[in-house]
Design an enzyme around this catalytic site. Structure first.
Site, PDB file in Angstrom:
ATOM      1  N   CYS A 381       0.607  -1.374   0.091  1.00 11.43           N
ATOM      2  CA  CYS A 381      -0.185  -0.148  -0.207  1.00 11.43           C
ATOM      3  C   CYS A 381       0.789   1.055   0.004  1.00 11.43           C
ATOM      4  CB  CYS A 381      -0.992  -0.114   1.175  1.00 11.43           C
ATOM      5  SG  CYS A 381      -2.338   1.144   0.828  1.00 11.43           S
ATOM      6  N   HIS A 507      -3.215  -5.025  -0.086  1.00 13.20           N
ATOM      7  CA  HIS A 507      -3.258  -6.090   1.274  1.00 13.20           C
ATOM      8  C   HIS A 507      -3.173  -6.826   0.918  1.00 13.20           C
ATOM      9  CE1 HIS A 507      -2.705  -1.801   4.262  1.00 13.20           C
ATOM     10  NE2 HIS A 507      -3.655  -1.112   3.034  1.00 13.20           N
ATOM     11  N   GLU A 509      -1.878  -9.427   2.665  1.00 14.77           N
ATOM     12  CA  GLU A 509      -1.814  -9.814   4.124  1.00 14.77           C
ATOM     13  C   GLU A 509      -2.703 -10.422   4.369  1.00 14.77           C
ATOM     14  OE1 GLU A 509      -1.678  -5.394   5.524  1.00 14.77           O
ATOM     15  OE2 GLU A 509      -0.823  -6.074   3.450  1.00 14.77           O
TER      16      GLU A 509
END
Length: 537
Positions: A381, A507, A509
């Site tokens: 990001c 993102h 993750e």
């Protein structure tokens, strides 16, 4: 009809109610049941999207674009499901909905009160998750601690639900602390007794007590808790401190938590299939290598601010048989004079997402160090945006290049506000949020990681690479390896010629799982392993 499990907490906060709820979800799913899970948060914010990470930890983003509590990340990782915005309910959201209904005249001129209007709204949110998911069991965690004034409407609502749904359809689990007093060399049950007493004063009698403790409870202590808290001895569950949160489901399975829950709900299932989970935990306990990743951010004093990033790194480590040592580097402390001292020992450098200009130059310096030294780099990001800024300044030579978020008057606004964001004044829930498709370029690091052309990833941002500079950036060697399918927005950048330099606007993750690491994190740790081996070969 769905059955319902409510998880409350007592004595102190941060006991692990979320891990307990997520672990139970995993155990029920392993028995072939369809599980839904949600959290009721007592704060008055509508969602955590505008809260400081120091106050709340990370904001977890769901597929449908909700900004939610970090516990929802645990739910997704443990149960391996994607959950929706309906799975995180706050006091602020409840009151906003009730007030909007009152303004529309839906209460027929009546006096709007906590009971029944607020409690009914809470009950509707709980029941709607069951209806939408068609789950066999809905697990609901109530945030905060029993006795908090903010939690009272939620506790009253779940008390009423037992009467509405019938006793055989609801189970209450109370997670408490049994503290160890070192001076007396003994565990103390009195705090748990008082916590249960407080809960019972609100009309809720727990069916199961999960006891968090440093040391095992003796048989006599279990019997004492069962007697004073009015539960069966088998329903006093020990939850000892674990080396890893991923061991907790197996520990609770040994304690018989899922079997007790199912017995009380009248559900019969086959035996659990936890083979994959056991194999993962065994692999995790026998890691052969150590990989050091420098995480350069401004919220590193509260590591929960980057919880999903840290977990995704560990998941990738499990895959490669490597423990992950995270060096938490405060970006405000990084400058050109100390990068070697702070970052020189790292096998990989990661710059995560964030907002605001504090610590920005330190992050840019860390990116420069990774690029020039050939250290594997992963930007997320804001990390991607700053990688573009660093490239613009130090490779192309655009002095003063920046994001308009930090310098509205920069001569080279290589990162700029998304056009649809320009007219917005509200901060909450107005970013580009949730899952969007990304088209990958064959032959790139990204394509090799995913092994497919179109992927879906979650976003949370207002700023994006400025298309006015794309041609010049590409001419100097920056590769745009992922874009929206129409090519309009850049989603991934890479640097060819570097061992592994990749950054994403999204993102990744949030989609990593302990037994199925995200492809980009997997390849980042793989590159870091190779870099470490090359340094010592």
């Amino acid at each position: 009809m769905a059955k319902f499990v409510f998880v409350t907490g007592g004595v102190v906060s941060s006991l692990g109610k979320g891990i307990t709820a997520a672990s139970l979800g995993r155990l029920l799913k392993s028995r072939g049941l369809k599980v839904a899970i949600q959290k009721l948060d007592p704060y008055i914010n509508v969602d955590p999207g505008t809260m400081s990470p120091y106050q709340h930890g990370e904001v977890f983003v769901t597929e449908d674009g909700a900004e939610t509590d970090l516990d929802l990340g645990h739910y997704e990782r443990f149960i391996d499901i994607n959950i929706s915005r309906s799975c995180n309910v706050t006091t602020g959201g409840i009151y906003a909905a009730v007030i909007n209904k009152e303004r529309r005249g839906e209460y027929l001129g009546g006096t709007v009160q906590v009971i029944p209007h607020i409690t009914n709204e809470i009950k509707e949110r709980v029941l709607s998750v069951a209806d939408d998911s068609l789950a066999d069991v809905v697990i609901t965690e109530i945030g905060g601690t029993v006795g908090d004034i903010e939690s009272q409407p939620f506790l009253e609502a779940i008390r009423q639900l037992k009467g509405d749904l019938g006793r055989g359809n609801v189970v209450y689990i109370h997670v408490t602390l049994v503290p160890y007093l070192r001076a007396a060399n003994e565990l103390k049950t009195k705090p748990t007794q008082h916590s249960v007493k407080e809960l019972r004063s609100m009309g809720i009698k727990p069916d199961i007590i999960v006891c968090r403790s440093e040391l095992p409870l003796s048989k006599e202590m279990e019997e004492k808790l069962a007697l004073f808290c009015d539960v069966e001895k088998e329903a006093v569950i020990q939850a000892l401190d674990a080396p890893s949160i991923y061991e907790v489901p197996l520990m609770l399975e040994e304690e018989g938590l899922a079997d007790i829950v199912l017995d009380k709900l009248g559900i019969k299932t086959g035996p659990p299939d936890l083979a994959d989970w056991r194999e993962m935990v065994e692999r995790m306990k026998n890691l052969r290598y150590l990989t050091t990743i420098a995480l350069v951010g401004k919220y590193v004093s509260l590591q929960d601010a980057y919880l999903s990033v840290a977990e995704a790194l560990r998941h990738a480590g499990f895959y490669h048989g490597s423990a992950i040592e995270i060096k938490w580097i405060n970006s405000e402390e990084v400058n050109c004079a100390n990068t070697e001292d702070l970052l020189g020992s790292a096998d990989g450098i990661l710059v995560p997402g964030g907002f605001g200009d504090r610590g920005i130059e330190g992050k840019i310096e860390a990116i420069r160090f990774a690029r020039e030294r050939g250290i594997p780099f992963f930007g997320l990001c804001l990390g991607m945006q700053l990688a573009v800024v660093e490239f613009s300044r130090n490779v192309i030579g655009w002095r003063g290049a920046n994001s308009t978020e930090f310098d509205p008057y920069t001569p080279y606004p290589v990162i700029d506000l998304l056009p649809e964001q320009r007219q917005l004044s509200d901060k909450g829930g107005t970013m580009r949020l949730g899952s969007y498709p990304c088209k990958l370029v064959p032959g790139t690091l990204a394509y090799r990681a995913y092994k497919k052309e179109i992927v879906e990833e979650r976003h949370r941002h207002r700023y994006e690479l400025n298309n006015a500079y794309r041609a010049d950036l590409a001419a100097k060697g920056l590769v745009f390896s992922g874009t929206l399918p129409d090519g309009y927005l850049v989603e991934i950048i890479e640097l060819p010629g570097h061992p592994w330099f990749l950054a994403t606007q999204f993102h990744p993750e949030f989609k990593s799982r302990p037994n199925r690491p995200h492809p980009l994190f997997r390849d980042f740790i793989g590159a870091a392993r190779k870099y470490k081996e090359s340094r010592y070969s």
